[in-house]
Motif scaffolding. Structure first.
Motif, PDB file in Angstrom:
ATOM      1  N   LEU A  98       0.830  -1.210   0.000  1.00  0.00           N
ATOM      2  CA  LEU A  98       0.000   0.000   0.000  1.00  0.00           C
ATOM      3  C   LEU A  98       0.859   1.251   0.000  1.00  0.00           C
ATOM      4  O   LEU A  98       0.511   2.265  -0.598  1.00  0.00           O
ATOM      5  CB  LEU A  98      -0.904   0.004   1.231  1.00  0.00           C
ATOM      6  N   ASN A  99       1.987   1.192   0.703  1.00  0.00           N
ATOM      7  CA  ASN A  99       2.902   2.330   0.752  1.00  0.00           C
ATOM      8  C   ASN A  99       3.353   2.704  -0.656  1.00  0.00           C
ATOM      9  O   ASN A  99       3.383   3.878  -1.032  1.00  0.00           O
ATOM     10  CB  ASN A  99       4.104   1.981   1.623  1.00  0.00           C
ATOM     11  N   ALA A 100       3.701   1.676  -1.456  1.00  0.00           N
ATOM     12  CA  ALA A 100       4.151   1.938  -2.824  1.00  0.00           C
ATOM     13  C   ALA A 100       2.994   2.423  -3.702  1.00  0.00           C
ATOM     14  O   ALA A 100       3.150   3.358  -4.493  1.00  0.00           O
ATOM     15  CB  ALA A 100       4.761   0.661  -3.407  1.00  0.00           C
ATOM     16  N   ILE A 101       1.808   1.795  -3.557  1.00  0.00           N
ATOM     17  CA  ILE A 101       0.657   2.156  -4.389  1.00  0.00           C
ATOM     18  C   ILE A 101       0.256   3.612  -4.164  1.00  0.00           C
ATOM     19  O   ILE A 101       0.149   4.403  -5.108  1.00  0.00           O
ATOM     20  CB  ILE A 101      -0.532   1.219  -4.095  1.00  0.00           C
ATOM     21  N   ILE A 102       0.029   3.966  -2.888  1.00  0.00           N
ATOM     22  CA  ILE A 102      -0.415   5.328  -2.569  1.00  0.00           C
ATOM     23  C   ILE A 102       0.684   6.340  -2.858  1.00  0.00           C
ATOM     24  O   ILE A 102       0.442   7.413  -3.413  1.00  0.00           O
ATOM     25  CB  ILE A 102      -0.868   5.413  -1.101  1.00  0.00           C
ATOM     26  N   GLY A 103       1.923   5.979  -2.499  1.00  0.00           N
ATOM     27  CA  GLY A 103       3.049   6.915  -2.673  1.00  0.00           C
ATOM     28  C   GLY A 103       3.298   7.271  -4.124  1.00  0.00           C
ATOM     29  O   GLY A 103       3.400   8.454  -4.487  1.00  0.00           O
ATOM     30  N   PHE A 104       3.401   6.256  -4.991  1.00  0.00           N
ATOM     31  CA  PHE A 104       3.662   6.529  -6.406  1.00  0.00           C
ATOM     32  C   PHE A 104       2.472   7.210  -7.075  1.00  0.00           C
ATOM     33  O   PHE A 104       2.652   8.029  -7.984  1.00  0.00           O
ATOM     34  CB  PHE A 104       4.013   5.232  -7.139  1.00  0.00           C
ATOM     35  N   ALA A 105       1.247   6.877  -6.627  1.00  0.00           N
ATOM     36  CA  ALA A 105       0.064   7.551  -7.184  1.00  0.00           C
ATOM     37  C   ALA A 105       0.110   9.041  -6.871  1.00  0.00           C
ATOM     38  O   ALA A 105      -0.197   9.873  -7.731  1.00  0.00           O
ATOM     39  CB  ALA A 105      -1.209   6.919  -6.626  1.00  0.00           C
ATOM     40  N   HIS A 106       0.517   9.390  -5.643  1.00  0.00           N
ATOM     41  CA  HIS A 106       0.649  10.809  -5.278  1.00  0.00           C
ATOM     42  C   HIS A 106       1.705  11.497  -6.129  1.00  0.00           C
ATOM     43  O   HIS A 106       1.513  12.640  -6.584  1.00  0.00           O
ATOM     44  CB  HIS A 106       1.028  10.931  -3.800  1.00  0.00           C
ATOM     45  N   LEU A 107       2.827  10.822  -6.343  1.00  0.00           N
ATOM     46  CA  LEU A 107       3.895  11.418  -7.145  1.00  0.00           C
ATOM     47  C   LEU A 107       3.423  11.654  -8.576  1.00  0.00           C
ATOM     48  O   LEU A 107       3.720  12.692  -9.180  1.00  0.00           O
ATOM     49  CB  LEU A 107       5.119  10.501  -7.149  1.00  0.00           C
ATOM     50  N   LEU A 108       2.681  10.703  -9.148  1.00  0.00           N
ATOM     51  CA  LEU A 108       2.203  10.844 -10.522  1.00  0.00           C
ATOM     52  C   LEU A 108       1.149  11.941 -10.645  1.00  0.00           C
ATOM     53  O   LEU A 108       1.105  12.649 -11.650  1.00  0.00           O
ATOM     54  CB  LEU A 108       1.627   9.507 -11.008  1.00  0.00           C
ATOM     55  N   VAL A 109       0.301  12.081  -9.614  1.00  0.00           N
ATOM     56  CA  VAL A 109      -0.716  13.140  -9.640  1.00  0.00           C
ATOM     57  C   VAL A 109      -0.045  14.502  -9.700  1.00  0.00           C
ATOM     58  O   VAL A 109      -0.500  15.412 -10.407  1.00  0.00           O
ATOM     59  CB  VAL A 109      -1.628  13.031  -8.392  1.00  0.00           C
ATOM     60  N   ARG A 110       1.058  14.665  -8.974  1.00  0.00           N
ATOM     61  CA  ARG A 110       1.750  15.955  -8.918  1.00  0.00           C
ATOM     62  C   ARG A 110       2.688  16.195 -10.087  1.00  0.00           C
ATOM     63  O   ARG A 110       3.102  17.321 -10.336  1.00  0.00           O
ATOM     64  CB  ARG A 110       2.556  16.040  -7.613  1.00  0.00           C
ATOM     65  N   SER A 111       3.043  15.125 -10.775  1.00  0.00           N
ATOM     66  CA  SER A 111       4.017  15.252 -11.849  1.00  0.00           C
ATOM     67  C   SER A 111       3.456  16.060 -13.021  1.00  0.00           C
ATOM     68  O   SER A 111       2.320  15.865 -13.448  1.00  0.00           O
ATOM     69  CB  SER A 111       4.430  13.855 -12.334  1.00  0.00           C
ATOM     70  N   LYS A 112       4.275  16.957 -13.538  1.00  0.00           N
ATOM     71  CA  LYS A 112       3.861  17.777 -14.681  1.00  0.00           C
ATOM     72  C   LYS A 112       3.845  16.959 -15.965  1.00  0.00           C
ATOM     73  O   LYS A 112       3.281  17.381 -16.970  1.00  0.00           O
ATOM     74  CB  LYS A 112       4.813  18.962 -14.832  1.00  0.00           C
ATOM     75  N   GLN A 113       4.495  15.788 -15.943  1.00  0.00           N
ATOM     76  CA  GLN A 113       4.544  14.944 -17.137  1.00  0.00           C
ATOM     77  C   GLN A 113       3.313  14.041 -17.262  1.00  0.00           C
ATOM     78  O   GLN A 113       3.131  13.379 -18.277  1.00  0.00           O
ATOM     79  CB  GLN A 113       5.805  14.075 -17.102  1.00  0.00           C
TER      80      GLN A 113
END
Length: 560
Positions: A98-113
């Motif tokens: 869950l740490n990886a799922i939620i964490g990477f999802a947050h990073l992708l939401v914020r990513s300008k790419q």
């Protein structure tokens, strides 16, 4: 002499000598008396023998029962340890991915790419990950309650602000459902109190959430009042009463007794096919821990009232911790040293996540996948801070931390424990074994940066709030069943079917087909989907279809 011999024999028998005999006297009356004493002596002897046998049997039974109780106690303790171990392992095994799922999802939401069309999918991942985390936390909370490990953590709380936050949390859902949400507090309720804010918030969210979920029409009302007795001076400790009243379907009398049992749901709850049946048992345990109790009154078809009271004390505004809004870190502020950070975690996904978070801010990074490698890298680079996972091969986090602390300059490095085991005992164990702090997985990016600021004094550059303002700040139209009547009947039916089945992607596709002329309606529906409120869309579309059918029938009857 004959009487003296008789008296002597009877005294011996009275003294417990049942082997003593009464000799013959030659006198008929004395012989009859002696025979009676002999018979009595025989009966006493037999009774004593039976009593000794019974006593021996009783002692054996007591010893046997004691042995069985000891064995049962050992078995219960073993089962409890097994349960705790199971929950700890399950917590770790579930929280780690869950740490990886939620964490990477947050990073992708914020990513300008990230492409705009991918944002809804990422939001779905985020919300479902958070929902799964809440279920895991509920089960862990219940296990902690059963083990007596839940403790009260009192802090100064701004009660007015807490109530305002809760009203905003439920306002969108009640407005969309056509419900009236009322918050009412007495004038003598103080703004600042001392209590366990987290537990009070969770209890209120559970009760308000249930009321809003099961009430189709009418209103949901929260009332707060003081139960402080009349006194010239305010008392240091007093009671606050919270009541949540709804106009829902009510609860059947035969279901009230099992309402607070774990995993038990009412008929209405089972019909909704949502929830786990843990909210009310956890709420009651929290309320009792806060010095109160919770009660329920309900009338079928009229509504339900949940009332609870808690013991609180007064606080001052200066005691309330000022919580700053979370800001996104864009990088390190200038004129600082180059902070060296070591990440030690055997899970490659979690290691990569933490590395990306820290690298994007501008930290110098090294990473290790086991405790032995972590010690070697520390000796080579002397990092300022180590993020240390507790469960690793070769050397675990505890052993690696002890090894580093035993080396010269080992005390100069800050070591923060990372663990997917969220039990309080794990945190206490880490802090007592040389760690400077503890962070549970899944962790928030803001928590990572806050901990580094706390222990290293790191300063950051934050993203400007104004640059993130978008159309989400624009007012959203209030949806009713009548609002949907502008759509074709077939589209409403499809929306209802998709929402009732919980098919979020299908609902989004149907919303995209709404004409541009109805953009406010599409925005409002999208907002509901973003807030995981498919049930509201299902209710509104169902009402719209029913109303359409009713009007169609009335038209047919008028024509006939």
């Amino acid at each position: 002499q004959r009487l003296l011999r008789l008296i002597s024999a009877t005294e011996a028998i009275a003294g417990g000598d049942f082997d003593s005999t009464v000799s013959g006297s030659g006198v008929a009356e004395l012989e009859a008396l002696a025979c009676a004493f002999e018979r009595m002596n025989g009966q006493l002897k037999a009774s004593r023998q039976r009593l000794e046998e019974y006593s021996g049997d009783l002692k054996w039974q007591v010893a046997q029962k004691t042995k069985e109780l000891k064995q049962a106690k050992i078995a219960a303790e073993s089962a409890n340890r097994a349960k705790s171990t199971f929950l700890a392992n399950m917590s770790h095994e579930l929280r780690t991915p869950l740490n990886a799922i939620i964490g990477f999802a947050h990073l992708l939401v914020r990513s300008k790419q990230t492409a705009p069309e991918q944002q809804p999918s990422l939001n779905i991942i985020n919300r479902n990950g958070e929902h799964l985390l809440k279920l895991i936390n509920d089960i862990l909370s219940l296990s902690k309650i059963e083990a007596g490990q839940i403790t009260l953590e009192e802090t100064a709380v701004d009660l007015y602000s807490l109530l305002d936050d809760l009203k905003l949390l439920f306002q969108l859902k009640t407005q969309s459902s056509g419900l009236q949400l009322v918050f009412e507090r007495s004038s003598d309720v103080p703004q600042y109190i001392r209590t366990d804010e987290s537990k009070l918030r969770q209890v209120l969210i559970n009760l308000l959430g249930n009321a809003v979920k099961f009430t189709e029409a009418g209103r949901v009302k929260l009332t707060v009042k003081c139960l402080q007795p009349l006194a010239k001076k305010p008392l240091p400790k007093f009671f606050l009463q919270f009541s949540v009243k709804d106009t829902g379907p009510g609860i059947a009398p035969d279901e009230l007794s099992s309402l607070f049992k774990p995993f038990v749901q009412t008929a209405t709850g089972r019909k909704s096919q949502t929830g786990t049946g843990l909210g009310l048992p956890i709420s009651r345990s929290f309320v009792k821990l806060m010095g109160g109790d919770i009660k329920v009154k309900s009338s079928v078809g009229k509504g339900t009232v949940f009332s609870f009271y808690i013991k609180v004390s007064r606080a001052t505004q200066s005691e309330v911790r000022d919580i700053q809004p979370q800001k996104q870190v864009n990088g390190l502020a200038p004129n600082q040293q180059n902070y060296r950070i070591l990440v030690a975690d055997d899970e490659s996904a979690n290691r990569l996540l933490l590395t990306q978070i820290l690298k994007s801010a501008g930290f110098l990074l090294w990473f290790a996948d086991n405790g032995t490698e972590a010690v070697k890298l520390w000796q080579k680079y002397k990092p300022d801070l180590i993020w240390m996972d507790l469960k690793m091969p070769l050397l675990d986090g505890f052993q690696a931390a002890r090894k580093i602390r035993s080396l010269p300059d080992g005390s100069n490095t800050k070591i923060i424990a990372l663990s997917a085991n969220a039990f309080v005992e794990t945190k206490k164990l880490a802090l007592s074994n040389g760690f400077d702090d503890f962070v549970a997985k899944p962790f928030r990016e803001t928590v990572i940066f806050e901990k580094m600021a706390l222990h290293l004094g790191v300063r950051y550059i934050y993203e400007e709030e104004s640059s993130r303002k978008s159309e989400q700040d624009e007012p959203v139209m209030q949806l009713t069943s009548e609002s949907l009547s502008v759509l074709p009947r077939e589209s409403i039916k499809k929306l209802y079917k998709a929402a009732a089945c919980g098919d979020e992607q299908a609902v989004r596709l149907l919303i995209e087909r709404i004409p541009l002329s109805q953009k406010p309606l599409a925005v409002a529906l999208t907002k509901l989907v973003d807030n995981m409120s498919l049930d509201i869309i299902s209710d509104l579309t169902q009402k719209c279809i029913s109303a359409d059918c009713t009007s169609a029938k009335s038209q047919d009857s008028s024509q006939s």
